[in-house]
Design a protein around this motif. Structure first.
Motif, mmCIF file in Angstrom:
data_model
loop_
_atom_site.group_PDB
_atom_site.id
_atom_site.type_symbol
_atom_site.label_atom_id
_atom_site.label_comp_id
_atom_site.label_asym_id
_atom_site.label_seq_id
_atom_site.Cartn_x
_atom_site.Cartn_y
_atom_site.Cartn_z
ATOM 1 N N ALA A 1 -6.601 -5.292 13.062
ATOM 2 C CA ALA A 1 -7.013 -6.143 14.172
ATOM 3 C C ALA A 1 -6.108 -5.977 15.390
ATOM 4 N N VAL A 2 -4.809 -5.763 15.170
ATOM 5 C CA VAL A 2 -3.876 -5.597 16.292
ATOM 6 C C VAL A 2 -4.078 -4.245 16.969
ATOM 7 N N LEU A 3 -4.562 -3.258 16.226
ATOM 8 C CA LEU A 3 -4.778 -1.909 16.767
ATOM 9 C C LEU A 3 -6.262 -1.521 16.679
ATOM 10 N N PRO A 4 -7.135 -2.269 17.362
ATOM 11 C CA PRO A 4 -8.569 -1.986 17.224
ATOM 12 C C PRO A 4 -8.983 -0.648 17.832
ATOM 13 N N GLY A 5 -8.170 -0.114 18.737
ATOM 14 C CA GLY A 5 -8.523 1.154 19.378
ATOM 15 C C GLY A 5 -7.975 2.378 18.685
ATOM 16 N N GLU A 6 -7.240 2.185 17.586
ATOM 17 C CA GLU A 6 -6.616 3.309 16.898
ATOM 18 C C GLU A 6 -7.499 3.859 15.775
ATOM 19 N N LYS A 7 -7.458 5.146 15.603
ATOM 20 C CA LYS A 7 -8.085 5.782 14.445
ATOM 21 C C LYS A 7 -7.093 5.745 13.283
ATOM 22 N N PHE A 8 -7.552 5.317 12.128
ATOM 23 C CA PHE A 8 -6.725 5.282 10.927
ATOM 24 C C PHE A 8 -7.110 6.390 9.950
ATOM 25 N N ILE A 9 -8.386 6.633 9.793
ATOM 26 C CA ILE A 9 -8.871 7.533 8.759
ATOM 27 C C ILE A 9 -8.341 8.942 8.978
ATOM 28 N N GLY A 10 -7.684 9.479 7.939
ATOM 29 C CA GLY A 10 -7.190 10.844 7.977
ATOM 30 C C GLY A 10 -5.834 11.035 8.612
ATOM 31 N N ARG A 11 -5.244 9.981 9.154
ATOM 32 C CA ARG A 11 -3.976 10.136 9.888
ATOM 33 C C ARG A 11 -2.776 9.803 9.003
ATOM 34 N N HIS A 12 -1.613 10.331 9.418
ATOM 35 C CA HIS A 12 -0.380 10.143 8.653
ATOM 36 C C HIS A 12 0.209 8.750 8.896
ATOM 37 N N VAL A 13 0.567 8.089 7.801
ATOM 38 C CA VAL A 13 1.265 6.812 7.830
ATOM 39 C C VAL A 13 2.512 6.940 6.960
ATOM 40 N N LEU A 14 3.626 6.421 7.460
ATOM 41 C CA LEU A 14 4.869 6.431 6.685
ATOM 42 C C LEU A 14 5.158 5.013 6.225
ATOM 43 N N LEU A 15 5.325 4.852 4.916
ATOM 44 C CA LEU A 15 5.569 3.539 4.321
ATOM 45 C C LEU A 15 7.012 3.465 3.834
ATOM 46 N N LEU A 16 7.774 2.533 4.383
ATOM 47 C CA LEU A 16 9.170 2.340 4.002
ATOM 48 C C LEU A 16 9.244 1.206 2.982
ATOM 49 N N GLY A 17 9.486 1.543 1.733
ATOM 50 C CA GLY A 17 9.566 0.538 0.681
ATOM 51 C C GLY A 17 8.323 0.504 -0.177
ATOM 52 N N TYR A 18 8.478 0.874 -1.459
ATOM 53 C CA TYR A 18 7.349 0.930 -2.394
ATOM 54 C C TYR A 18 7.562 -0.096 -3.503
ATOM 55 N N GLY A 19 7.780 -1.349 -3.074
ATOM 56 C CA GLY A 19 7.949 -2.417 -4.050
ATOM 57 C C GLY A 19 6.624 -3.087 -4.361
ATOM 58 N N THR A 20 6.694 -4.355 -4.741
ATOM 59 C CA THR A 20 5.488 -5.074 -5.148
ATOM 60 C C THR A 20 4.468 -5.136 -4.029
ATOM 61 N N LEU A 21 4.914 -5.434 -2.818
ATOM 62 C CA LEU A 21 4.003 -5.471 -1.673
ATOM 63 C C LEU A 21 3.701 -4.076 -1.156
ATOM 64 N N GLY A 22 4.724 -3.244 -0.990
ATOM 65 C CA GLY A 22 4.535 -1.916 -0.414
ATOM 66 C C GLY A 22 3.546 -1.071 -1.182
ATOM 67 N N ALA A 23 3.590 -1.131 -2.514
ATOM 68 C CA ALA A 23 2.669 -0.338 -3.324
ATOM 69 C C ALA A 23 1.226 -0.744 -3.054
ATOM 70 N N ARG A 24 0.984 -2.033 -2.905
ATOM 71 C CA ARG A 24 -0.369 -2.504 -2.657
ATOM 72 C C ARG A 24 -0.849 -2.112 -1.256
ATOM 73 N N VAL A 25 0.039 -2.193 -0.284
ATOM 74 C CA VAL A 25 -0.326 -1.761 1.072
ATOM 75 C C VAL A 25 -0.636 -0.265 1.076
ATOM 76 N N ALA A 26 0.169 0.516 0.358
ATOM 77 C CA ALA A 26 -0.060 1.962 0.282
ATOM 78 C C ALA A 26 -1.437 2.269 -0.294
ATOM 79 N N HIS A 27 -1.794 1.590 -1.378
ATOM 80 C CA HIS A 27 -3.092 1.829 -2.014
ATOM 81 C C HIS A 27 -4.238 1.464 -1.065
ATOM 82 N N ALA A 28 -4.085 0.347 -0.338
ATOM 83 C CA ALA A 28 -5.145 -0.099 0.576
ATOM 84 C C ALA A 28 -5.341 0.898 1.715
ATOM 85 N N LEU A 29 -4.243 1.425 2.255
ATOM 86 C CA LEU A 29 -4.350 2.381 3.356
ATOM 87 C C LEU A 29 -4.915 3.711 2.874
#
Length: 555
Positions: A329-357
């Motif tokens: 919602a904060v980045l409605p003009g951005e393309k997400f699909i297919g682009r690189h995202v870097l996730l810092l921290g793969y804990g309980t929350l980070g793992a779930r965010v990674a899977h969703a993205l």
């Protein structure tokens, strides 16, 4: 917001004063209140100030003339067309709004100015309050809280300090604690300082309900607050001290539901502060870290909700969902699909965010300093790195997400950031290098988006939100249904602590939380309420009516 036709109010207004020569101050405001609410609020203020009020004899209802120290002030109100719902669930019929004009016929004396200000303050506060229908929708949206908000005799001897985000599910939780036996006069709510969407409405309704309400900002607890914030926090702490002292004098113990903010200051240890609480529920992992660094030794029982099976298995799924929804919602003009995202921290929350993205189509790389977390991430198919610098040398992500709760981006990493990168923190400290600033760092605020920094390297980076958890930036966070189970579990744990405080003894306790939730059958109730196939069965018994609302409180 201005009136469309000044004649309908009997006063022409322009640029802050009435257009008649010699006319004085005026204010225009609106809120979710009825004309009757306006009338009751005005009469309450004027009675308290000893000011007579006489009704307007002229044409329209909703008008008054008020004599303030010899100067007449005209009050007019009218109902106006409503906009979008101001709650998570739409209300049927929609909650109405009323617009109010206060206009002085001439200059106001010092005393009259003070009464005028008091009227504006009281009407503004009343207009921000949730309506009865809106409160009903919040309660209906948390059926598990309603189910477990049965009377608990132990609550009669306790007072409650609740420090959390000012969102709708916090309102539902405190109403549940009331139904279970906590007296509303012995509830002190504290906002953690996040810019949640409806924080002003929650605060106004808490005061109207008869609670004490204030802000104890997390930046003060974390040591990053400026001088003004620290001074304000000292005043709030004095209110907390007074609340604890009065509760003890009245023969009550004091329960804190918090993320370590009060415990970090020593409220749970002997010999640190003049006043000490009697038990606490810890809600967050960051709060556990604050407790570990708190002065003194814990001398009270603290139940560990943060590591409970309830939060790990149910709570974090909803938190991760809210994080990703807010990010999009904060980045409605951005393309997400297919682009690189870097996730810092793969804990309980980070793992779930990674899977969703990744499910969205993003190419996610993971950084973590814990080798087992890296192994888990790699075996789930993510590219993994031991440091942000190593990952940034390999990729040019358009988005970097922080979930560590620690400083995750350092000075050495800044030259490696791609120009125009977005930084999204779901834990406050990850990008504090930028949010707290350093010499030579220039920034521009982008309203409703975040802060764009001009880095020493000549590139830019935009920190989304306000440097805190992005899912709470001008947003409600988690749906009421989504957090219903966690709030219900917190209520169950609170009952357990207040019943068993003496038996539990000092220290951090996890097992009693999991045991109490299991014995209460919360997981089964959750499944039946939200997930079971077939007809949905109501979780709440029919006799869980909300406590009657008190008379309006104006402060």
């Amino acid at each position: 917001m201005a009136f469309a036709e000044s004649e309908s109010l009997g006063v022409a207004v322009e640029a802050g004063t009435a257009t008649d020569r010699g006319a004085g101050r005026y204010e225009i405001l609106d809120g979710r209140m009825t004309p009757q609410d306006v009338d009751e609020t005005v009469r309450s203020v004027l009675r308290g100030e000893g000011v007579p009020l006489r009704d307007l004899t002229e044409p329209e209802p909703g008008g008054h003339l008020i004599d303030l120290d010899g100067t007449l002030v005209q009050l007019r109100s009218r109902q106006i067309a409503d906009a979008a719902p101001d709650t998570l669930a739409p209300i049927d019929p929609p909650a109405g709004r009323t617009q109010v004009l206060l206009a002085a016929a001439g200059p106001l004396s010092g005393r009259a100015e003070a009464v005028f200000d008091r009227l504006v303050e009281a009407l503004t506060l009343r207009g921000r309050c949730y309506t009865a229908a809106e409160i009903d929708s919040i309660v209906e949206g948390m059926p598990l809280v309603a189910r477990y908000a049965t009377e608990e005799p132990a609550f009669r001897d306790w007072a409650l300090i609740f420090r959390d985000h000012y969102v709708e599910n916090s309102v539902g939780f405190l109403l549940g604690m009331e139904r279970a036996g906590i007296d509303r006069e012995w509830i002190f709510a504290l906002n953690k300082g996040d810019r949640t969407l409806h924080r002003d409405r929650v605060h106004a309704w808490f005061l109207h309900r008869g609670y004490q309400s204030d802000t104890l900002d997390n930046s003060v607890i974390n040591g990053s607050a400026d001088t003004t914030a620290r001074a304000y926090a000292l005043a709030v702490n004095e209110r907390v001290d007074d609340f604890v002292r009065r509760a003890h004098e009245a023969g009550r113990k004091v329960l804190v539901v918090d993320d370590g903010g009060l415990l970090a200051q020593g409220y749970g240890a002997d010999g640190i502060l003049d006043e000490r609480i009697d038990g606490a529920l810890e809600l967050t992992v960051s709060g556990l870290k604050r407790i570990a660094g708190a002065p003194g030794e814990l001398t009270i029982p603290v139940l560990n909700m943060a590591r409970s099976r309830l939060k790990s298995m149910l709570g974090y799924n909803e938190i991760a969902d809210s994080c990703v929804r807010r990010l999009r919602a904060v980045l409605p003009g951005e393309k997400f699909i297919g682009r690189h995202v870097l996730l810092l921290g793969y804990g309980t929350l980070g793992a779930r965010v990674a899977h969703a993205l990744r499910a969205l189509g993003c190419r996610v790389a993971v950084v973590d300093t814990d080798i087992l977390a890296l192994i888990t991430a790699a075996e789930h198919g993510y590219e993994t790195y031991i440091s942000a610098g190593e990952a940034l040398n390999a990729h040019a992500p358009f988005l970097i997400i922080g979930n560590t709760g620690e400083l995750a981006l350092t000075h050495a990493d800044l030259p490696l950031l791609p120009d125009g990168v977005h930084l999204a923190g779901f834990a406050t400290k990850d990008f504090s290098l930028l949010s707290e600033g350093f010499e030579g760092l220039r920034s521009t605020v982008i309203p409703q988006v975040g802060v764009r920094y001009a880095l020493p390297t000549g590139t830019t980076a935009t920190l989304l939100g306000d440097g805190r958890s992005l899912n709470l930036f001008e947003y409600e966070g988690i749906a009421n249904h989504g957090y219903d189970a966690y709030r219900a579990g917190t209520l169950i744990a609170a009952k357990t602590l207040c019943r068993e405080a003496d038996r539990l003894g000092p220290g951090l306790h996890l097992e009693p939380v999991d045991r109490a939730i299991d014995e209460a059958g919360l997981f089964s109730a959750y499944y039946e309420e939200y997930l079971a196939s077939g007809t949905r069965r109501p979780a709440a018994p029919a006799d869980t009516a909300m406590p009657a609302a008190p008379a309006p409180v104006t402060r």
